[in-house]
Motif scaffolding. Structure first.
Motif, short mmCIF file in Angstrom:
data_model
loop_
_atom_site.label_atom_id
_atom_site.label_comp_id
_atom_site.label_asym_id
_atom_site.label_seq_id
_atom_site.Cartn_x
_atom_site.Cartn_y
_atom_site.Cartn_z
N MET A 1 0.85 -1.18 0.00
CA MET A 1 0.00 0.00 0.00
C MET A 1 0.89 1.23 0.00
SD MET A 1 -3.25 0.65 2.32
CE MET A 1 -4.34 1.94 1.92
N SER A 2 0.59 2.18 -0.90
CA SER A 2 1.42 3.38 -1.00
C SER A 2 1.11 4.33 0.15
CB SER A 2 1.17 4.08 -2.33
OG SER A 2 -0.14 4.55 -2.40
N ARG A 3 2.16 5.01 0.58
CA ARG A 3 2.01 5.96 1.68
C ARG A 3 1.49 7.28 1.13
NH1 ARG A 3 3.60 6.62 6.87
NH2 ARG A 3 4.33 8.67 7.46
N ARG A 4 0.48 7.83 1.80
CA ARG A 4 -0.08 9.10 1.38
C ARG A 4 0.48 10.20 2.27
NH1 ARG A 4 -3.07 5.62 -0.77
NH2 ARG A 4 -5.11 5.66 -1.66
N THR A 5 0.96 11.25 1.63
CA THR A 5 1.46 12.38 2.39
C THR A 5 0.39 13.46 2.43
OG1 THR A 5 2.47 13.32 0.41
CG2 THR A 5 3.87 11.93 1.80
N PRO A 6 0.38 14.27 3.46
CA PRO A 6 -0.62 15.33 3.55
C PRO A 6 -0.47 16.32 2.39
CG PRO A 6 0.53 15.06 5.65
CD PRO A 6 1.25 14.23 4.64
N LEU A 7 -1.60 16.81 1.90
CA LEU A 7 -1.57 17.83 0.86
C LEU A 7 -1.31 19.18 1.51
CD1 LEU A 7 -4.65 16.93 -1.37
CD2 LEU A 7 -2.25 16.49 -1.82
N MET A 8 -0.45 19.96 0.92
CA MET A 8 -0.16 21.29 1.45
C MET A 8 -1.17 22.28 0.84
SD MET A 8 2.25 20.97 3.57
CE MET A 8 1.73 19.34 4.03
N LEU A 9 -2.35 22.31 1.44
CA LEU A 9 -3.42 23.19 0.98
C LEU A 9 -3.71 24.23 2.05
CD1 LEU A 9 -5.99 20.59 -0.42
CD2 LEU A 9 -4.39 21.99 -1.71
N ASN A 10 -3.99 25.43 1.62
CA ASN A 10 -4.39 26.49 2.53
C ASN A 10 -5.86 26.79 2.31
OD1 ASN A 10 -1.82 26.95 3.67
ND2 ASN A 10 -1.21 28.12 1.88
N ILE A 11 -6.64 26.64 3.35
CA ILE A 11 -8.05 26.96 3.30
C ILE A 11 -8.25 28.26 4.06
CG2 ILE A 11 -10.38 26.19 3.92
CD1 ILE A 11 -8.94 24.50 1.73
N ALA A 12 -8.74 29.26 3.37
CA ALA A 12 -8.92 30.59 3.97
C ALA A 12 -10.40 30.83 4.23
CB ALA A 12 -8.37 31.66 3.04
N THR A 13 -10.73 31.08 5.49
CA THR A 13 -12.14 31.32 5.83
C THR A 13 -12.65 32.62 5.23
OG1 THR A 13 -11.44 32.31 7.92
CG2 THR A 13 -12.06 29.99 7.97
N LEU A 48 -7.97 13.86 4.69
CA LEU A 48 -7.85 15.27 4.33
C LEU A 48 -8.82 16.11 5.14
CD1 LEU A 48 -6.43 17.37 2.61
CD2 LEU A 48 -8.16 17.00 0.83
N ALA A 49 -10.00 15.59 5.42
CA ALA A 49 -10.97 16.33 6.24
C ALA A 49 -10.39 16.57 7.64
CB ALA A 49 -12.29 15.57 6.32
N GLN A 50 -9.74 15.57 8.20
CA GLN A 50 -9.12 15.74 9.52
C GLN A 50 -7.97 16.73 9.46
OE1 GLN A 50 -8.19 11.69 10.58
NE2 GLN A 50 -10.00 11.53 11.89
N GLN A 51 -7.15 16.62 8.42
CA GLN A 51 -6.00 17.52 8.26
C GLN A 51 -6.47 18.98 8.20
OE1 GLN A 51 -3.53 16.78 4.77
NE2 GLN A 51 -2.99 18.95 4.70
N LEU A 52 -7.56 19.23 7.46
CA LEU A 52 -8.03 20.60 7.25
C LEU A 52 -9.10 21.02 8.27
CD1 LEU A 52 -8.34 20.52 3.36
CD2 LEU A 52 -6.46 21.47 4.72
N SER A 53 -9.51 20.10 9.13
CA SER A 53 -10.56 20.34 10.13
C SER A 53 -11.86 20.81 9.47
CB SER A 53 -10.10 21.37 11.18
OG SER A 53 -8.98 20.89 11.86
N ILE A 54 -12.28 20.03 8.46
CA ILE A 54 -13.52 20.34 7.74
C ILE A 54 -14.37 19.08 7.62
CG2 ILE A 54 -12.52 22.27 6.43
CD1 ILE A 54 -12.28 20.38 4.03
N ASN A 55 -15.57 19.24 7.13
CA ASN A 55 -16.50 18.14 6.96
C ASN A 55 -16.03 17.21 5.84
OD1 ASN A 55 -18.86 16.62 6.04
ND2 ASN A 55 -20.04 17.98 7.36
N PRO A 56 -16.04 15.89 6.05
CA PRO A 56 -15.65 14.95 5.00
C PRO A 56 -16.49 15.08 3.72
CG PRO A 56 -15.75 13.81 7.11
CD PRO A 56 -16.31 15.19 7.33
N ASN A 57 -17.75 15.49 3.85
CA ASN A 57 -18.58 15.66 2.65
C ASN A 57 -18.03 16.75 1.74
OD1 ASN A 57 -20.40 13.68 3.43
ND2 ASN A 57 -21.70 15.14 4.53
#
Length: 136
Positions: A1-13, A48-57
């Motif tokens: 299984m390949s290792r997934r690294t976190p995406l470096m995304l910036n979410i601006a409110t 990714l939802a956990q990383q960004l603290s957002i809803n999985p949907n």
């Protein structure tokens, strides 16, 4: 299984774009500039939802849009993977979208007080950093 690294995304409110649109735009940029190479595995929806603290949907909606546009593909039981970029839009549609983007951009920056040369230099720099690097 390949290792997934976190995406470096910036979410601006404070961004006018919805969060799912910010994710789509961010992943597109990472793919376009080569930070996410062809075949790279994206984090799971939940991860990714956990990383960004957002809803999985919200992540699922963004990933669905990326898949529909041909940026990623879903492999049953394995996750999402980056696809080889290809042109999905007609030349007329590409031209229409570019025109809309330029109109929006111009409207956003016209009142900021920068000269045309300053704006063009900044845009050229951002494009140079974002576009794939050509290898001779």
């Amino acid at each position: 299984m390949s290792r997934r690294t976190p995406l470096m995304l910036n979410i601006a409110t404070g961004d006018t774009r919805p969060i799912n649109r910010q994710i789509v735009d961010g992943v597109r940029r990472l793919i376009a500039n080569g930070e996410l190479p062809v075949g790279a595995a994206l984090p799971s929806v939940r991860g990714l939802a956990q990383q960004l603290s957002i809803n999985p949907n919200t992540v699922a909606k963004a990933y669905g849009e990326l898949a529909l546009e041909g940026w990623v593909e879903s492999r049953a039981g394995l996750g999402l993977f980056v696809l080889q970029p290809r042109q999905l839009l007609s030349d007329a549609e590409r031209e229409r979208r570019l025109g809309e983007a330029v109109d929006r951009f111009t409207g956003d920056v016209i009142g900021l007080g920068y000269s045309g040369a300053e704006v063009l230099d900044r845009v050229a720099g951002e494009l140079a950093a974002a576009l794939p690097r050509k290898v001779a």
